[in-house]
Design an enzyme around this catalytic site. Sequence first.
Site, PDB file in Angstrom:
ATOM      1  N   GLU A 105       0.824  -1.201   0.000  1.00 37.67           N
ATOM      2  CA  GLU A 105       0.000   0.000   0.000  1.00 37.67           C
ATOM      3  C   GLU A 105       0.861   1.255   0.000  1.00 37.67           C
ATOM      4  OE1 GLU A 105      -4.144  -1.240   2.171  1.00 37.67           O
ATOM      5  OE2 GLU A 105      -2.464  -0.834   3.499  1.00 37.67           O
ATOM      6  N   CYS A 118       3.723   8.396   1.070  1.00 37.68           N
ATOM      7  CA  CYS A 118       4.219   7.424   2.045  1.00 37.68           C
ATOM      8  C   CYS A 118       4.292   6.088   1.301  1.00 37.68           C
ATOM      9  CB  CYS A 118       3.254   7.361   3.231  1.00 37.68           C
ATOM     10  SG  CYS A 118       3.704   6.119   4.446  1.00 37.68           S
ATOM     11  N   CYS A 125       6.443  -7.083   6.750  1.00 37.19           N
ATOM     12  CA  CYS A 125       7.591  -6.598   7.518  1.00 37.19           C
ATOM     13  C   CYS A 125       8.002  -7.684   8.500  1.00 37.19           C
ATOM     14  CB  CYS A 125       7.229  -5.318   8.280  1.00 37.19           C
ATOM     15  SG  CYS A 125       8.634  -4.563   9.145  1.00 37.19           S
ATOM     16  N   CYS A 129       6.908  -5.450  15.411  1.00 34.92           N
ATOM     17  CA  CYS A 129       6.528  -4.506  16.472  1.00 34.92           C
ATOM     18  C   CYS A 129       5.045  -4.759  16.797  1.00 34.92           C
ATOM     19  CB  CYS A 129       6.742  -3.068  16.019  1.00 34.92           C
ATOM     20  SG  CYS A 129       8.447  -2.752  15.497  1.00 34.92           S
ATOM     21  N   CYS A 132       1.995  -2.515  15.489  1.00 38.50           N
ATOM     22  CA  CYS A 132       1.915  -2.142  14.069  1.00 38.50           C
ATOM     23  C   CYS A 132       1.225  -3.242  13.273  1.00 38.50           C
ATOM     24  CB  CYS A 132       3.324  -1.908  13.531  1.00 38.50           C
ATOM     25  SG  CYS A 132       3.378  -1.596  11.758  1.00 38.50           S
ATOM     26  N   CYS A 356      -0.229   5.872  10.252  1.00 44.97           N
ATOM     27  CA  CYS A 356       0.964   5.135  10.666  1.00 44.97           C
ATOM     28  C   CYS A 356       0.596   3.819  11.314  1.00 44.97           C
ATOM     29  CB  CYS A 356       1.750   5.924  11.702  1.00 44.97           C
ATOM     30  SG  CYS A 356       2.374   7.446  11.087  1.00 44.97           S
TER      31      CYS A 356
HETATM   32  N1  SAH Z   1       9.802   0.091   9.632  1.00 45.02           N
HETATM   33  C1  SAH Z   1       9.964   1.514   9.691  1.00 45.02           C
HETATM   34  C2  SAH Z   1       8.899   2.293   8.938  1.00 45.02           C
HETATM   35  C3  SAH Z   1       7.497   1.927   9.248  1.00 45.02           C
HETATM   36  S1  SAH Z   1       6.257   2.800   9.963  1.00 45.02           S
HETATM   37  C4  SAH Z   1       9.990   1.959  11.125  1.00 45.02           C
HETATM   38  O1  SAH Z   1       9.594   1.191  11.980  1.00 45.02           O
HETATM   39  O2  SAH Z   1      10.438   3.060  11.397  1.00 45.02           O
HETATM   40  C5  SAH Z   1       6.485   4.433  10.330  1.00 45.02           C
HETATM   41  C6  SAH Z   1       6.228   4.762  11.795  1.00 45.02           C
HETATM   42  O3  SAH Z   1       4.908   4.413  12.244  1.00 45.02           O
HETATM   43  C7  SAH Z   1       7.193   4.019  12.721  1.00 45.02           C
HETATM   44  O4  SAH Z   1       7.703   4.925  13.656  1.00 45.02           O
HETATM   45  C8  SAH Z   1       6.294   3.036  13.381  1.00 45.02           C
HETATM   46  O5  SAH Z   1       6.803   2.576  14.607  1.00 45.02           O
HETATM   47  C9  SAH Z   1       5.019   3.832  13.540  1.00 45.02           C
HETATM   48  N2  SAH Z   1       3.846   3.020  13.851  1.00 45.02           N
HETATM   49  C10 SAH Z   1       3.656   1.707  13.602  1.00 45.02           C
HETATM   50  N3  SAH Z   1       2.455   1.309  14.049  1.00 45.02           N
HETATM   51  C11 SAH Z   1       1.856   2.391  14.584  1.00 45.02           C
HETATM   52  C12 SAH Z   1       0.576   2.632  15.161  1.00 45.02           C
HETATM   53  N4  SAH Z   1      -0.310   1.647  15.299  1.00 45.02           N
HETATM   54  N5  SAH Z   1       0.294   3.880  15.591  1.00 45.02           N
HETATM   55  C13 SAH Z   1       1.185   4.875  15.439  1.00 45.02           C
HETATM   56  N6  SAH Z   1       2.398   4.725  14.880  1.00 45.02           N
HETATM   57  C14 SAH Z   1       2.738   3.495  14.446  1.00 45.02           C
END
Ligand code: SAH
Length: 364
Positions: A105, A118, A125, A129, A132, A356
């Site tokens: 996406e 974005c 991935c 985490c 996410c 995000c």
């Molecule tokens: N893998 C990379 C880029 C992905 S996402 C990274 O982790 O940095 C971009 C941002 O969104 C990251 O800081 C990630 O931790 C954050 N993110 C992921 N899930 C989220 C959520 N449910 N709410 C808010 N931010 C989130």
Amino acid sequence: MVDLVFEAPRRGKPPRHLMDLDREQRRAAMTELGLPAFRADQVSNHWLARLSDDPAEWSDIPAPAKELIGSHLLPRLLDPIRAIDCDNGTTVKTLFKLHDGALVETVLMRYPDRATMCISSQAGCGMNCPFCATGQAGLTRNLSTGEIVEQVIAGARALARGEIQGGVGRVSNVVFMGMGEPLANYNAVVRAIRRLVNEPPEGLGMSARGITVSTVGLVPQIRQLAQEKLPVTLAVSLHTPDDKLRDTLVPVNTRWKVSEVLDAAWEYASVTGRRISIEYALIKDINDQVWRAEMLADLLRGQLVHVNLIPLNPTPGSKWTASRREDEQAFVRTLRDRGIAVTVRDTRGRDIDGACGQLAAAPV
Ligand code: SAH
């Protein structure tokens, strides 16, 4: 594309695409096809400077050459299978199917003065985490350089054609904050960034300053990126200043600790002169305490850094939610009082699961 799109093979790595290649490689590819090398610059100018994917408009290239180039170097890498929008059409999330059926996406966010794409660096991935959505299904595969660049070009075309609310526009910013961990697909991502910043006919001619690479904190790759002479912005997903909690929020922390990640980030700032962005998703009663804000301020004080707080966006089945408004405000105040630059990220795209951490590339 009308004439030139041929069914791509269903399996294996993505077919070779013009955008995988640098200028010299494109010239060599033309020669391999029995065409004059200068066709490389011609077709690249159409693709990148004019954003034209309609061979009928390429009046300087003879029809048989168009056929050859189209079938060998311009396979359709991204098949848009769904687009949904919100914010009066200024936020658009697009789901693409790749040649092997993998899904990714992108989210296009238009503001009065800029437009940000974005984009995804991987299908899925592997970083796991827990807050996410992308991480929940694991890693499908790395994207190729072409698959990454074509995401930006898709957005650039939509803007250039006036298809996005707000009239004709261009992509001013690209953030690697879609699906995937960009530094885990290092070579393809760095090549893609070169395509974005190099001038046409090699690339799109964007400013490196408008590009942000966001990482969980892969230390060797942060140090390597510092040496690429590509002054992109580095964003580090810290989410908490203490190792104990970070081991659970960002599991790769068991390999590279907070102090090691930040040391690499400060090296990045000193080599590139670029301010580091620290991403911190505020999760109610988990990482939003004032004492954590104080601890964070102590770690960041005196550095070229900015904190971007992200109210947690809900993901399906998650037991966590965004912080209370007053806790968020106290967190901001604590950092500001200690001289740390801080902003709270807007939650654009939340209603379409495009904010995000919400990109899951579900087909329905
Ligand atoms: N893998 C990379 C880029 C992905 S996402 C990274 O982790 O940095 C971009 C941002 O969104 C990251 O800081 C990630 O931790 C954050 N993110 C992921 N899930 C989220 C959520 N449910 N709410 C808010 N931010 C989130």
